[in-house]
Design a protein around this motif. Sequence first.
Motif, PDB file in Angstrom:
ATOM      1  N   PHE A 271     -78.685 -15.182 -22.752  1.00 17.48           N
ATOM      2  CA  PHE A 271     -77.390 -15.142 -23.438  1.00 17.48           C
ATOM      3  C   PHE A 271     -76.985 -13.720 -23.826  1.00 17.48           C
ATOM      4  O   PHE A 271     -75.797 -13.378 -23.771  1.00 17.48           O
ATOM      5  CB  PHE A 271     -77.411 -16.055 -24.666  1.00 17.48           C
ATOM      6  N   LEU A 272     -77.959 -12.870 -24.173  1.00 15.98           N
ATOM      7  CA  LEU A 272     -77.599 -11.486 -24.478  1.00 15.98           C
ATOM      8  C   LEU A 272     -77.149 -10.767 -23.207  1.00 15.98           C
ATOM      9  O   LEU A 272     -76.112 -10.088 -23.208  1.00 15.98           O
ATOM     10  CB  LEU A 272     -78.796 -10.768 -25.107  1.00 15.98           C
ATOM     11  N   SER A 273     -77.908 -10.922 -22.133  1.00 15.01           N
ATOM     12  CA  SER A 273     -77.512 -10.293 -20.866  1.00 15.01           C
ATOM     13  C   SER A 273     -76.211 -10.895 -20.350  1.00 15.01           C
ATOM     14  O   SER A 273     -75.325 -10.173 -19.858  1.00 15.01           O
ATOM     15  CB  SER A 273     -78.619 -10.465 -19.818  1.00 15.01           C
ATOM     16  N   GLY A 274     -76.102 -12.224 -20.432  1.00 15.90           N
ATOM     17  CA  GLY A 274     -74.886 -12.882 -19.959  1.00 15.90           C
ATOM     18  C   GLY A 274     -73.655 -12.444 -20.725  1.00 15.90           C
ATOM     19  O   GLY A 274     -72.595 -12.177 -20.127  1.00 15.90           O
TER      20      GLY A 274
ATOM     21  N   GLY B 120     -70.864 -10.161 -19.061  1.00 19.07           N
ATOM     22  CA  GLY B 120     -69.563 -10.823 -19.062  1.00 19.07           C
ATOM     23  C   GLY B 120     -68.477  -9.959 -19.669  1.00 19.07           C
ATOM     24  O   GLY B 120     -67.341  -9.893 -19.160  1.00 19.07           O
ATOM     25  N   VAL B 121     -68.798  -9.269 -20.764  1.00 16.28           N
ATOM     26  CA  VAL B 121     -67.823  -8.368 -21.402  1.00 16.28           C
ATOM     27  C   VAL B 121     -67.477  -7.209 -20.465  1.00 16.28           C
ATOM     28  O   VAL B 121     -66.301  -6.826 -20.331  1.00 16.28           O
ATOM     29  CB  VAL B 121     -68.382  -7.843 -22.737  1.00 16.28           C
ATOM     30  N   LEU B 122     -68.492  -6.650 -19.802  1.00 16.88           N
ATOM     31  CA  LEU B 122     -68.245  -5.568 -18.852  1.00 16.88           C
ATOM     32  C   LEU B 122     -67.329  -6.028 -17.720  1.00 16.88           C
ATOM     33  O   LEU B 122     -66.406  -5.304 -17.310  1.00 16.88           O
ATOM     34  CB  LEU B 122     -69.569  -5.059 -18.276  1.00 16.88           C
ATOM     35  N   VAL B 123     -67.591  -7.237 -17.205  1.00 16.40           N
ATOM     36  CA  VAL B 123     -66.764  -7.760 -16.109  1.00 16.40           C
ATOM     37  C   VAL B 123     -65.344  -8.032 -16.594  1.00 16.40           C
ATOM     38  O   VAL B 123     -64.354  -7.759 -15.887  1.00 16.40           O
ATOM     39  CB  VAL B 123     -67.402  -9.041 -15.532  1.00 16.40           C
ATOM     40  N   TYR B 124     -65.211  -8.545 -17.819  1.00 17.25           N
ATOM     41  CA  TYR B 124     -63.889  -8.904 -18.354  1.00 17.25           C
ATOM     42  C   TYR B 124     -62.991  -7.672 -18.479  1.00 17.25           C
ATOM     43  O   TYR B 124     -61.805  -7.705 -18.117  1.00 17.25           O
ATOM     44  CB  TYR B 124     -64.056  -9.583 -19.720  1.00 17.25           C
ATOM     45  N   TYR B 125     -63.572  -6.571 -18.982  1.00 14.23           N
ATOM     46  CA  TYR B 125     -62.767  -5.372 -19.205  1.00 14.23           C
ATOM     47  C   TYR B 125     -62.768  -4.434 -17.997  1.00 14.23           C
ATOM     48  O   TYR B 125     -61.828  -3.631 -17.837  1.00 14.23           O
ATOM     49  CB  TYR B 125     -63.279  -4.608 -20.435  1.00 14.23           C
ATOM     50  N   GLY B 126     -63.803  -4.510 -17.150  1.00 14.91           N
ATOM     51  CA  GLY B 126     -63.862  -3.588 -16.020  1.00 14.91           C
ATOM     52  C   GLY B 126     -63.540  -4.222 -14.684  1.00 14.91           C
ATOM     53  O   GLY B 126     -63.310  -3.518 -13.696  1.00 14.91           O
ATOM     54  N   GLY B 127     -63.505  -5.559 -14.627  1.00 15.06           N
ATOM     55  CA  GLY B 127     -63.244  -6.245 -13.378  1.00 15.06           C
ATOM     56  C   GLY B 127     -61.767  -6.336 -13.064  1.00 15.06           C
ATOM     57  O   GLY B 127     -60.906  -5.910 -13.833  1.00 15.06           O
TER      58      GLY B 127
ATOM     59  N   ARG C  53     -63.104 -17.329 -18.297  1.00 13.06           N
ATOM     60  CA  ARG C  53     -63.941 -18.266 -17.539  1.00 13.06           C
ATOM     61  C   ARG C  53     -64.653 -17.552 -16.389  1.00 13.06           C
ATOM     62  O   ARG C  53     -65.857 -17.724 -16.179  1.00 13.06           O
ATOM     63  CB  ARG C  53     -63.087 -19.408 -16.996  1.00 13.06           C
ATOM     64  N   ALA C  54     -63.908 -16.768 -15.626  1.00 12.89           N
ATOM     65  CA  ALA C  54     -64.508 -16.041 -14.515  1.00 12.89           C
ATOM     66  C   ALA C  54     -65.546 -15.037 -15.018  1.00 12.89           C
ATOM     67  O   ALA C  54     -66.618 -14.865 -14.413  1.00 12.89           O
ATOM     68  CB  ALA C  54     -63.424 -15.320 -13.709  1.00 12.89           C
ATOM     69  N   SER C  55     -65.265 -14.389 -16.142  1.00 12.60           N
ATOM     70  CA  SER C  55     -66.215 -13.430 -16.707  1.00 12.60           C
ATOM     71  C   SER C  55     -67.475 -14.145 -17.188  1.00 12.60           C
ATOM     72  O   SER C  55     -68.588 -13.599 -17.067  1.00 12.60           O
ATOM     73  CB  SER C  55     -65.570 -12.688 -17.883  1.00 12.60           C
ATOM     74  N   THR C  56     -67.318 -15.350 -17.731  1.00 12.63           N
ATOM     75  CA  THR C  56     -68.485 -16.122 -18.175  1.00 12.63           C
ATOM     76  C   THR C  56     -69.390 -16.460 -16.996  1.00 12.63           C
ATOM     77  O   THR C  56     -70.613 -16.311 -17.066  1.00 12.63           O
ATOM     78  CB  THR C  56     -68.036 -17.414 -18.873  1.00 12.63           C
ATOM     79  N   ILE C  57     -68.789 -16.922 -15.899  1.00 11.79           N
ATOM     80  CA  ILE C  57     -69.581 -17.241 -14.702  1.00 11.79           C
ATOM     81  C   ILE C  57     -70.284 -15.984 -14.192  1.00 11.79           C
ATOM     82  O   ILE C  57     -71.482 -15.996 -13.885  1.00 11.79           O
ATOM     83  CB  ILE C  57     -68.676 -17.823 -13.602  1.00 11.79           C
ATOM     84  N   ALA C  58     -69.542 -14.878 -14.092  1.00  6.62           N
ATOM     85  CA  ALA C  58     -70.122 -13.641 -13.578  1.00  6.62           C
ATOM     86  C   ALA C  58     -71.269 -13.162 -14.466  1.00  6.62           C
ATOM     87  O   ALA C  58     -72.329 -12.760 -13.976  1.00  6.62           O
ATOM     88  CB  ALA C  58     -69.042 -12.569 -13.478  1.00  6.62           C
ATOM     89  N   GLY C  59     -71.061 -13.209 -15.786  1.00  8.24           N
ATOM     90  CA  GLY C  59     -72.093 -12.735 -16.704  1.00  8.24           C
ATOM     91  C   GLY C  59     -73.359 -13.555 -16.638  1.00  8.24           C
ATOM     92  O   GLY C  59     -74.469 -13.011 -16.525  1.00  8.24           O
TER      93      GLY C  59
ATOM     94  N   THR D 115     -77.109  -3.165 -13.313  1.00  3.49           N
ATOM     95  CA  THR D 115     -78.562  -2.990 -13.336  1.00  3.49           C
ATOM     96  C   THR D 115     -79.019  -2.317 -14.623  1.00  3.49           C
ATOM     97  O   THR D 115     -79.983  -2.762 -15.267  1.00  3.49           O
ATOM     98  CB  THR D 115     -79.012  -2.152 -12.118  1.00  3.49           C
ATOM     99  N   LEU D 116     -78.326  -1.243 -15.023  1.00  6.37           N
ATOM    100  CA  LEU D 116     -78.693  -0.536 -16.251  1.00  6.37           C
ATOM    101  C   LEU D 116     -78.474  -1.409 -17.483  1.00  6.37           C
ATOM    102  O   LEU D 116     -79.318  -1.445 -18.394  1.00  6.37           O
ATOM    103  CB  LEU D 116     -77.884   0.761 -16.368  1.00  6.37           C
ATOM    104  N   ALA D 117     -77.345  -2.111 -17.513  1.00 10.65           N
ATOM    105  CA  ALA D 117     -77.061  -2.973 -18.661  1.00 10.65           C
ATOM    106  C   ALA D 117     -78.085  -4.093 -18.771  1.00 10.65           C
ATOM    107  O   ALA D 117     -78.597  -4.387 -19.866  1.00 10.65           O
ATOM    108  CB  ALA D 117     -75.646  -3.545 -18.527  1.00 10.65           C
TER     109      ALA D 117
END
Length: 613
Positions: free
Chosen positions: A99-102, A106-113, A119-125, A312-314
């Motif tokens: 959940f911490l990694s997800g 997910g936050v990175l994908v939401y703002y950087g994707g 919903r899409a960010s949740t799946i990706a995370g 990978t770093l995150a």
Amino acid sequence: MQHGEDIGFLFSALSFLAAAVGAVIVSKRLGLSPIIGYLFVGIIIGPFGLGVFRDPHRVFTLAEIGIVMLLFVIGLEMQLSRIFALRFAIFGLGTGQLFLSGLGIGVLVYYGGENFDWRASTIAGLALALSATSIALQLLGERNGLSQPYGQRAFAVLLFQDIAVVPLLAVLPLLATNGNGDTHTLLGDLTHVGLIAVAITVVVLIGRYVLTPLFRLLAQSGAREAMTAAALLVVLGAGTLMLEVGMSMALGAFLAGVVLSESSFRHEIEANIDAFRGLLLALFFMSVGMAVDLNVVIENAPRLIGATLLVTLAKAAFVWAVFRVNCKTEAEAIRSASVLTPAGEFSFVLFPLGLSLGLLTQHQTDMLVAVAVMTMLLGPPVAALGERLARRLDVPAEEPDAEEDFSGANGSVLVVGFGRFGQIVSQCLLAQGMEVTIIDNDVEMIQSAGRFGFRIYYGDGTRLDVLRAAGAERARVIAICVDRRETTDRIVDILTTNVPDARLHVRSYDRVHTLALQAKGVDYEIRETFESALAFGLATLRAAEVDAETAESVVAEVRVRDRERLLRQAVEGIDAIPGRTVEPEPLTSPAKTARPLNPEAEDVLGHETEFSS
């Protein structure tokens, strides 16, 4: 026309097999996981490469059965005792990591994707937070990490992720219920839930009350192919049932595996489907490679490289933060983080599922699949870098006291064969309270072993997969107690080749067999009748009115002379013995010559009959 279609199918099958073999050879030469080889080969032979396979989705449909079988095997490993022993690491570290990694990814994908909603960010995370079990286990195995605390914690996290895939597969369709135009009624939803509950109940009841008696009946028949067919029937049958009620086949296979996890036949079942699972998983990863759109990768190369490095770093940072709370040293946390960075196998299941549910666009799916593949490629280099960093931070271990006594250490023993000999050996181990695992493929022997309270695995001890599944690589001692010489030799050869560090104690058939086993380098051997015959001889001496001290001295002398003779024969070599046989030889020089008591005996001793040697 039909002939042409057949040739086309055969060409596709040959291409797949050749590509799979080549992928394994090349990846092993480069020190990479075979999964990476499968992904690369899939890209090469896919529609964006050489075009050998034009429609990867048709291949993917069949390849998904590999994931179904993988989840079934994971279910077989979900024994309550195992989960309970690792409960804090599994549900503590595992939950925190996922959940911490997800959340972070997910936050990175939401703002950087690109146009990712929540919903899409949740799946990706969550999908990218999963780790590649096969790659992680390979990396841990290369470093002997599974026997170390950090490796056991990493394994517990992988176990939790495998468990978490099942609810993730169930939750994704719920995310799609909003905003897609579907209409739902309370009665319809309750009916759907009821059907799912009924299907789960059917799988559990059949597994509990039907499958074990069925496998016992098939085992008694001795038809191994029937056992294999039954295992495939269970996996595909449970998966199809869950698919019919709107859930995934993987969920049904997982439930079937959990139900059979306490069965004595579980390792035989796992061994029977292992070849199918491995081949279909290879096809699955190749189909993932085929689905990678090289045009998307080339057009977005800088962005994909940046996203891969960032993910990978995150992920490494989040895993390190979770493990640092539990690990004793910072080096252990770094090692754990470095082996868990590659995206997991099930991310390639979650992304297409999100696409089919309308939660992800095709472009987003292509980008996420490419990032997941690239994190896998980065996995081994990141693990090597993490190991180098951890070694710098390692605290030198204190040298153990040379005089420290380890005689009271309790170890595990794997006993292969639970016949008359193995049962007596087990009585000694039971009296000492040792952890014992029994392997046997005789149903009656398995039932007898059930009264001893041992860990019992039904299976063929001459198969490497069964030996490994039963813990041969972790056992302190392996006692081979089977009654046939050929079977014993085959097991010894398999173990000395594949488990060279195993301590082997072997039941010998006769004197020649003893010499052969000594030549193979076993740690201990004993002829199956030797000690019992000496005990019988001692009792006979006492019955003949020889005093106890003299009788025991005589038996001890016979034992010593027999050992000296064995040493001499070992030096001479078995091959120097005509016909590879050893004729009985008196260990004490006889005071008299042999005297025949009837004409037939006289003929035999005089070598005058056709039956004499």
